[in-house]
Design a protein around this motif. Sequence first.
Motif, PDB file in Angstrom:
ATOM      1  N   GLN A   3      27.818  49.656  35.294  1.00 21.27           N
ATOM      2  CA  GLN A   3      28.722  50.282  36.258  1.00 21.27           C
ATOM      3  C   GLN A   3      28.808  51.794  36.074  1.00 21.27           C
TER       4      GLN A   3
ATOM      5  N   TYR B 215      37.853  45.613  33.364  1.00 25.87           N
ATOM      6  CA  TYR B 215      36.689  45.208  34.171  1.00 25.87           C
ATOM      7  C   TYR B 215      37.102  44.716  35.554  1.00 25.87           C
TER       8      TYR B 215
ATOM      9  N   SER C  46      36.270  46.471  39.544  1.00 25.75           N
ATOM     10  CA  SER C  46      35.755  45.809  40.745  1.00 25.75           C
ATOM     11  C   SER C  46      36.672  46.036  41.936  1.00 25.75           C
TER      12      SER C  46
ATOM     13  N   VAL D  54      35.575  48.001  45.471  1.00 24.07           N
ATOM     14  CA  VAL D  54      35.742  47.369  46.786  1.00 24.07           C
ATOM     15  C   VAL D  54      36.606  48.247  47.687  1.00 24.07           C
TER      16      VAL D  54
ATOM     17  N   TRP E 231      27.636  46.441  45.327  1.00 19.47           N
ATOM     18  CA  TRP E 231      28.180  45.083  45.327  1.00 19.47           C
ATOM     19  C   TRP E 231      27.755  44.293  44.088  1.00 19.47           C
ATOM     20  N   ILE E 232      26.595  44.615  43.537  1.00 18.42           N
ATOM     21  CA  ILE E 232      26.227  44.022  42.249  1.00 18.42           C
ATOM     22  C   ILE E 232      27.236  44.459  41.182  1.00 18.42           C
TER      23      ILE E 232
ATOM     24  N   VAL F 130      30.338  45.200  41.610  1.00 20.67           N
ATOM     25  CA  VAL F 130      31.590  44.461  41.838  1.00 20.67           C
ATOM     26  C   VAL F 130      31.519  43.072  41.200  1.00 20.67           C
ATOM     27  N   ALA F 131      30.426  42.352  41.482  1.00 21.29           N
ATOM     28  CA  ALA F 131      30.282  40.993  40.950  1.00 21.29           C
ATOM     29  C   ALA F 131      30.237  40.991  39.420  1.00 21.29           C
ATOM     30  N   LEU F 132      29.546  41.966  38.844  1.00 19.83           N
ATOM     31  CA  LEU F 132      29.453  42.036  37.389  1.00 19.83           C
ATOM     32  C   LEU F 132      30.804  42.343  36.753  1.00 19.83           C
TER      33      LEU F 132
ATOM     34  N   ILE G 266      33.735  41.305  37.766  1.00 21.70           N
ATOM     35  CA  ILE G 266      34.484  40.044  37.704  1.00 21.70           C
ATOM     36  C   ILE G 266      33.950  39.169  36.573  1.00 21.70           C
ATOM     37  N   PHE G 267      32.626  39.123  36.438  1.00 28.59           N
ATOM     38  CA  PHE G 267      32.008  38.362  35.349  1.00 28.59           C
ATOM     39  C   PHE G 267      32.488  38.862  33.990  1.00 28.59           C
TER      40      PHE G 267
END
Length: 395
Positions: free
Chosen positions: A221, A278, A282, A286, A366-367, A369-371, A373-374
């Motif tokens: 990020q 983290y 995200s 967004v 967007w990758i 963002v997803a990472l 949350i992970f």
Amino acid sequence: MTQVLICGALIVTLSMGIRHGFGLWLQPITMERGWTRETFAFAIAIQNLMWGATGPFAGMLADRFGAFRVLLAGAVLYAVGLVLMGLATSGLAFTGSAGLLLGMAQAGTTYAVIYGVIGRNVAPEKRSWAMGVAAAAGSFGQFLMVPVENWLIGSFGWQNALFILGCLALAIMPLAIGLKEPKVPGHVVGFQQSIGQALREAFGYRSFQLLMAGYFVCGFQVVFIGVHMPSYLKDQGMSPEVATYALALIGLFNVFGTYAAGSLGQRLAKRHILAAIYFLRSVAIVAFLWAPLTPMSVYVFSAVMGVLWLSTVPPTNAVVAQIFGVQYLSMLGGFVFFSHQIGSFLGVWLGGLLYDSTGSYDIVWWIAVALGIFAALVNLPVRETAIQRAAAAAA
């Protein structure tokens, strides 16, 4: 303790401050050399990967022989790498200087080495706070150095600006004197391990694996945003000054974020602090993508991301020290940071690759963002208690 904190903070201010402005060189270098953005991005990606790959070895040397010698070598590599970065006329030479040399230099002049000294010289009850102070110094370096680097490029040209920064990097050498330790680290009372035992213990421990997974996301990020956001904003019609102010705001607000994270780590569960950081990253990304893009929205996003930027560093390293002790803290911190830098490599390289192939950074945003949350989810099960070594000690 005061001397260690002051000298360590100033070294991190320089080493991190210089590297945080590299995104400002993307467009002038690629335009003058006729390179694609992927060429520049790949070199910086290699820099991050090399920083991570050599970090554990720099940590091993610092744990064994002391941080002073490692810092001297790192300062020389930093200066040479910056000069050769300015002289490079091919993509291969640029990757060798900006990538390989500067990556090794950063491994020997940043957090893993500095935190090892802090861990050995600061009481456990103040360790998270002290690491927050050092991380805040790195953030202040970004706030201070990004405008300076932008001014150097504008006043002297991008090439001469790199030569000037090379001279400035040598200031790390006298500051390293303040981190000289009285004896070889590791001669402490209590259960002692070999390097091999320490590595097997750490890599076989679930919480260490989870910390590494979360730190991978951190690297993806922050390096994607730090390197590519100036070009992203220019593509959207923003002036270069907006990008400069944005990077400076990230550095300014990260001073508060890293210090707060270190201080909160004295009172709250560090895994909860990491998960919150983290997840909020995200949310911030967004909101930035959905809101109308204006200079003010950029500045608000930069301020919010600044609070969350390197605030993962103090709690992550404090957890490592809390679980495994400080005998091999620089080395273990280097391995965790290697995971961070693998993420950095992918973040900066994919940014350039996907931009060149799609003409947009949208997929990478967007990758990220997803990472985020992970990473929030994988930090929740981390166990912060000291590992039990009773059986090993008895043996």
